[in-house]
Design a protein around this motif. Sequence first.
Motif, PDB file in Angstrom:
ATOM      1  N   ALA A   1       1.510 -15.731  -6.045  1.00 29.02           N
ATOM      2  CA  ALA A   1       0.482 -16.455  -5.293  1.00 29.02           C
ATOM      3  C   ALA A   1      -0.918 -15.936  -5.597  1.00 29.02           C
ATOM      4  O   ALA A   1      -1.907 -16.597  -5.295  1.00 29.02           O
ATOM      5  N   GLY A   2      -1.038 -14.738  -6.206  1.00 28.08           N
ATOM      6  CA  GLY A   2      -2.345 -14.203  -6.564  1.00 28.08           C
ATOM      7  C   GLY A   2      -2.672 -12.867  -5.953  1.00 28.08           C
ATOM      8  O   GLY A   2      -3.796 -12.372  -6.081  1.00 28.08           O
ATOM      9  N   ALA A   3      -1.717 -12.239  -5.271  1.00 29.34           N
ATOM     10  CA  ALA A   3      -1.966 -10.915  -4.702  1.00 29.34           C
ATOM     11  C   ALA A   3      -2.108  -9.892  -5.829  1.00 29.34           C
ATOM     12  O   ALA A   3      -1.459 -10.000  -6.866  1.00 29.34           O
ATOM     13  N   SER A   4      -2.984  -8.904  -5.587  1.00 26.65           N
ATOM     14  CA  SER A   4      -3.188  -7.859  -6.593  1.00 26.65           C
ATOM     15  C   SER A   4      -2.153  -6.752  -6.465  1.00 26.65           C
ATOM     16  O   SER A   4      -1.791  -6.121  -7.471  1.00 26.65           O
ATOM     17  N   ASP A   5      -1.697  -6.501  -5.233  1.00 28.93           N
ATOM     18  CA  ASP A   5      -0.690  -5.454  -5.015  1.00 28.93           C
ATOM     19  C   ASP A   5      -0.008  -5.703  -3.674  1.00 28.93           C
ATOM     20  O   ASP A   5      -0.476  -6.487  -2.839  1.00 28.93           O
ATOM     21  N   TYR A   6       1.090  -4.968  -3.445  1.00 25.74           N
ATOM     22  CA  TYR A   6       1.914  -5.128  -2.237  1.00 25.74           C
ATOM     23  C   TYR A   6       2.325  -3.728  -1.811  1.00 25.74           C
ATOM     24  O   TYR A   6       2.837  -2.940  -2.604  1.00 25.74           O
ATOM     25  N   LEU A   7       2.085  -3.398  -0.510  1.00 26.99           N
ATOM     26  CA  LEU A   7       2.340  -2.030  -0.058  1.00 26.99           C
ATOM     27  C   LEU A   7       2.910  -2.033   1.366  1.00 26.99           C
ATOM     28  O   LEU A   7       2.307  -2.604   2.272  1.00 26.99           O
ATOM     29  N   PRO A   8       4.059  -1.382   1.572  1.00 27.98           N
ATOM     30  CA  PRO A   8       4.592  -1.218   2.938  1.00 27.98           C
ATOM     31  C   PRO A   8       3.676  -0.304   3.749  1.00 27.98           C
ATOM     32  O   PRO A   8       3.140   0.680   3.236  1.00 27.98           O
ATOM     33  N   LYS A   9       3.495  -0.618   5.032  1.00 28.09           N
ATOM     34  CA  LYS A   9       2.616   0.181   5.895  1.00 28.09           C
ATOM     35  C   LYS A   9       3.133   1.596   6.071  1.00 28.09           C
ATOM     36  O   LYS A   9       2.359   2.519   6.346  1.00 28.09           O
ATOM     37  N   SER A  10       4.431   1.761   5.889  1.00 23.57           N
ATOM     38  CA  SER A  10       5.014   3.100   6.057  1.00 23.57           C
ATOM     39  C   SER A  10       4.570   4.070   4.960  1.00 23.57           C
ATOM     40  O   SER A  10       4.683   5.283   5.116  1.00 23.57           O
ATOM     41  N   LYS A  11       4.066   3.523   3.861  1.00 24.12           N
ATOM     42  CA  LYS A  11       3.664   4.374   2.729  1.00 24.12           C
ATOM     43  C   LYS A  11       2.152   4.563   2.644  1.00 24.12           C
ATOM     44  O   LYS A  11       1.626   5.003   1.620  1.00 24.12           O
ATOM     45  N   LEU A  12       1.447   4.215   3.744  1.00 27.43           N
ATOM     46  CA  LEU A  12       0.002   4.393   3.720  1.00 27.43           C
ATOM     47  C   LEU A  12      -0.375   5.865   3.627  1.00 27.43           C
ATOM     48  O   LEU A  12       0.131   6.696   4.382  1.00 27.43           O
ATOM     49  N   SER A  13      -1.254   6.169   2.701  1.00 23.91           N
ATOM     50  CA  SER A  13      -1.818   7.519   2.579  1.00 23.91           C
ATOM     51  C   SER A  13      -3.148   7.398   1.850  1.00 23.91           C
ATOM     52  O   SER A  13      -3.416   6.400   1.164  1.00 23.91           O
ATOM     53  N   ALA A  14      -3.987   8.412   2.045  1.00 18.63           N
ATOM     54  CA  ALA A  14      -5.305   8.371   1.411  1.00 18.63           C
ATOM     55  C   ALA A  14      -5.183   8.276  -0.111  1.00 18.63           C
ATOM     56  O   ALA A  14      -5.917   7.535  -0.771  1.00 18.63           O
ATOM     57  N   GLU A  15      -4.244   9.025  -0.660  1.00 14.23           N
ATOM     58  CA  GLU A  15      -4.063   9.033  -2.117  1.00 14.23           C
ATOM     59  C   GLU A  15      -3.595   7.668  -2.616  1.00 14.23           C
ATOM     60  O   GLU A  15      -4.105   7.137  -3.607  1.00 14.23           O
ATOM     61  N   THR A  16      -2.607   7.090  -1.898  1.00 20.78           N
ATOM     62  CA  THR A  16      -2.055   5.806  -2.327  1.00 20.78           C
ATOM     63  C   THR A  16      -3.101   4.697  -2.220  1.00 20.78           C
ATOM     64  O   THR A  16      -3.288   3.896  -3.144  1.00 20.78           O
ATOM     65  N   ILE A  17      -3.796   4.643  -1.059  1.00 19.38           N
ATOM     66  CA  ILE A  17      -4.809   3.606  -0.861  1.00 19.38           C
ATOM     67  C   ILE A  17      -5.929   3.747  -1.897  1.00 19.38           C
ATOM     68  O   ILE A  17      -6.406   2.760  -2.474  1.00 19.38           O
ATOM     69  N   SER A  18      -6.377   4.982  -2.151  1.00 16.16           N
ATOM     70  CA  SER A  18      -7.435   5.215  -3.122  1.00 16.16           C
ATOM     71  C   SER A  18      -7.003   4.745  -4.513  1.00 16.16           C
ATOM     72  O   SER A  18      -7.758   4.088  -5.226  1.00 16.16           O
ATOM     73  N   ARG A  19      -5.749   5.095  -4.860  1.00 19.29           N
ATOM     74  CA  ARG A  19      -5.253   4.706  -6.183  1.00 19.29           C
ATOM     75  C   ARG A  19      -5.146   3.184  -6.308  1.00 19.29           C
ATOM     76  O   ARG A  19      -5.541   2.595  -7.313  1.00 19.29           O
ATOM     77  N   ILE A  20      -4.627   2.542  -5.247  1.00 16.35           N
ATOM     78  CA  ILE A  20      -4.444   1.088  -5.288  1.00 16.35           C
ATOM     79  C   ILE A  20      -5.801   0.378  -5.389  1.00 16.35           C
ATOM     80  O   ILE A  20      -5.976  -0.556  -6.160  1.00 16.35           O
ATOM     81  N   ILE A  21      -6.766   0.811  -4.572  1.00 17.88           N
ATOM     82  CA  ILE A  21      -8.091   0.178  -4.599  1.00 17.88           C
ATOM     83  C   ILE A  21      -8.749   0.353  -5.960  1.00 17.88           C
ATOM     84  O   ILE A  21      -9.289  -0.598  -6.549  1.00 17.88           O
ATOM     85  N   ARG A  22      -8.724   1.598  -6.467  1.00 18.89           N
ATOM     86  CA  ARG A  22      -9.354   1.870  -7.760  1.00 18.89           C
ATOM     87  C   ARG A  22      -8.701   1.039  -8.866  1.00 18.89           C
ATOM     88  O   ARG A  22      -9.390   0.423  -9.693  1.00 18.89           O
ATOM     89  N   SER A  23      -7.373   1.011  -8.873  1.00 20.61           N
ATOM     90  CA  SER A  23      -6.653   0.270  -9.913  1.00 20.61           C
ATOM     91  C   SER A  23      -6.939  -1.225  -9.827  1.00 20.61           C
ATOM     92  O   SER A  23      -7.226  -1.885 -10.834  1.00 20.61           O
ATOM     93  N   ALA A  24      -6.866  -1.765  -8.588  1.00 21.90           N
ATOM     94  CA  ALA A  24      -7.085  -3.198  -8.415  1.00 21.90           C
ATOM     95  C   ALA A  24      -8.504  -3.606  -8.814  1.00 21.90           C
ATOM     96  O   ALA A  24      -8.715  -4.646  -9.445  1.00 21.90           O
ATOM     97  N   MET A  25      -9.480  -2.772  -8.469  1.00 22.45           N
ATOM     98  CA  MET A  25     -10.865  -3.137  -8.771  1.00 22.45           C
ATOM     99  C   MET A  25     -11.192  -2.965 -10.249  1.00 22.45           C
ATOM    100  O   MET A  25     -12.010  -3.701 -10.801  1.00 22.45           O
ATOM    101  N   ARG A  26     -10.526  -2.005 -10.895  1.00 21.37           N
ATOM    102  CA  ARG A  26     -10.717  -1.874 -12.348  1.00 21.37           C
ATOM    103  C   ARG A  26     -10.148  -3.099 -13.076  1.00 21.37           C
ATOM    104  O   ARG A  26     -10.756  -3.614 -14.018  1.00 21.37           O
ATOM    105  N   VAL A  27      -8.975  -3.553 -12.615  1.00 14.91           N
ATOM    106  CA  VAL A  27      -8.382  -4.753 -13.217  1.00 14.91           C
ATOM    107  C   VAL A  27      -9.296  -5.959 -12.976  1.00 14.91           C
ATOM    108  O   VAL A  27      -9.534  -6.772 -13.868  1.00 14.91           O
ATOM    109  N   TYR A  28      -9.811  -6.033 -11.718  1.00 17.35           N
ATOM    110  CA  TYR A  28     -10.700  -7.137 -11.374  1.00 17.35           C
ATOM    111  C   TYR A  28     -11.963  -7.106 -12.237  1.00 17.35           C
ATOM    112  O   TYR A  28     -12.434  -8.151 -12.729  1.00 17.35           O
ATOM    113  N   LEU A  29     -12.503  -5.896 -12.430  1.00 23.26           N
ATOM    114  CA  LEU A  29     -13.700  -5.751 -13.266  1.00 23.26           C
ATOM    115  C   LEU A  29     -13.419  -6.196 -14.699  1.00 23.26           C
ATOM    116  O   LEU A  29     -14.194  -6.942 -15.307  1.00 23.26           O
TER     117      LEU A  29
END
Length: 424
Positions: A103-131
């Motif tokens: 449908a166009g989602a950049s990533d998918y993450l269960p709330k149980s796996k939220l962490s600063a490292e994971t969120i930072s990595r996902i945001i950085r990766s998604a925005m680099r791909v977007y760029l």
Amino acid sequence: MVSPLSHQIKLLIVDDDAVDRMALQRVLKKTKLDVLVNEAVDAESALATIDQAEFDCLFLDYNLPGEDGLALTHKIRARGIKAPLIVLTGQGDEQTAVELMKAGASDYLPKSKLSAETISRIIRSAMRVYLAESIVEKTNHDLRQKNILLEQQNRELEQQRQQICKQNLQLQEVSRLKSEFLATMSHELRTPLNAIIGFSQILTSRSKDTLSEAQKNMVSRILANGRNLLELINDILAFSKLEAGRLELQPAELDLAELVTETTEELRSLSDQKALTLEVALTLSDPRITNDATRLRQILVNLLSNAIKFTDSGTVRVQVEERKTAIVMSISDTGCGISAHEQLSIFDPFHQVDQKATRHHPGTGLGLAITHSLVKMMNGDMVVSSEENVGTTFRVEIPRTVAVQLDPAPGKPTHQKPVGSKCS
């Protein structure tokens, strides 16, 4: 393009659960990212917020009231929004993740796996791909625009080429008609002019005792001017035939020494009138060559008469030598000479060294152009060397044997079509 990670990141969190929103905000604060967070509690408010502002990244809860994150993802992408979109869910499976990504989602993450490292990595990766995708899209857009511009320019160039081609064809036709007109008019003018010259000669030879000195002088002027006019018309006729491709060589075996000697003697009266010395030097072991006698004589007459015309005192010399399969004729004079600048265009039609209104040497300016063209038709070469106030030498080199030209097809000119005149 500036990397989105180098400035403050605008985030939109879409979740109906306040606790989950606070949890995500706490995790974001633990990252080293500079973020500005906006919130929406359902799909409707999320779409309204997106319509009012731009965001660098979106976080969607999969289980939203009214419609799920999959439907909202479809709607967001349908609006043309291409910012990274990360879906969070309390529970899910691989099939759900696959559908979200389609449908166009950049990533998918269960709330149980939220962490600063994971969120930072996902945001950085998604925005680099977007760029990267944005750069590719912009590059493709620029290329498409350039292709459109190039296609337009190519069409314009093709139209211009066709127009120039059409104009060239028109100019060639005008030139052909002009040459035919000149050839026809020259023939028409020569007929009455020959009659004038003929009757003038009769009056000159038979009326020595019946005409007064004034009358004899007038008849002599008529004869002299008639001959000058005939010479001009002959030049125009020869040049028009050359331009129209209607002049052909008719080679036959001839005695070159005899031709050169006779032609020089025919012009000796002109040199005697100016008290010039006219010399002939022949160095030929075999004087027999194959060429068009009429055109070869025309070359000699043009060069010799020019040499005499532009020489007030001194010598005019004709020298003929042989080179294996070639003949070299040199016509030298001690006349006024030709400047280096004038030598560059001396073989151009209608060009004359003395272009002043009160020039001392009349003529059409076609003699050297005709001579040069005739030499080229004989597969020869013609060069000039000159020094002002010292003299001039024209050197003509032609083969011993000039081949017979094949007859062209009816109506087809013998000259080649000008380069660049091909049209389609």
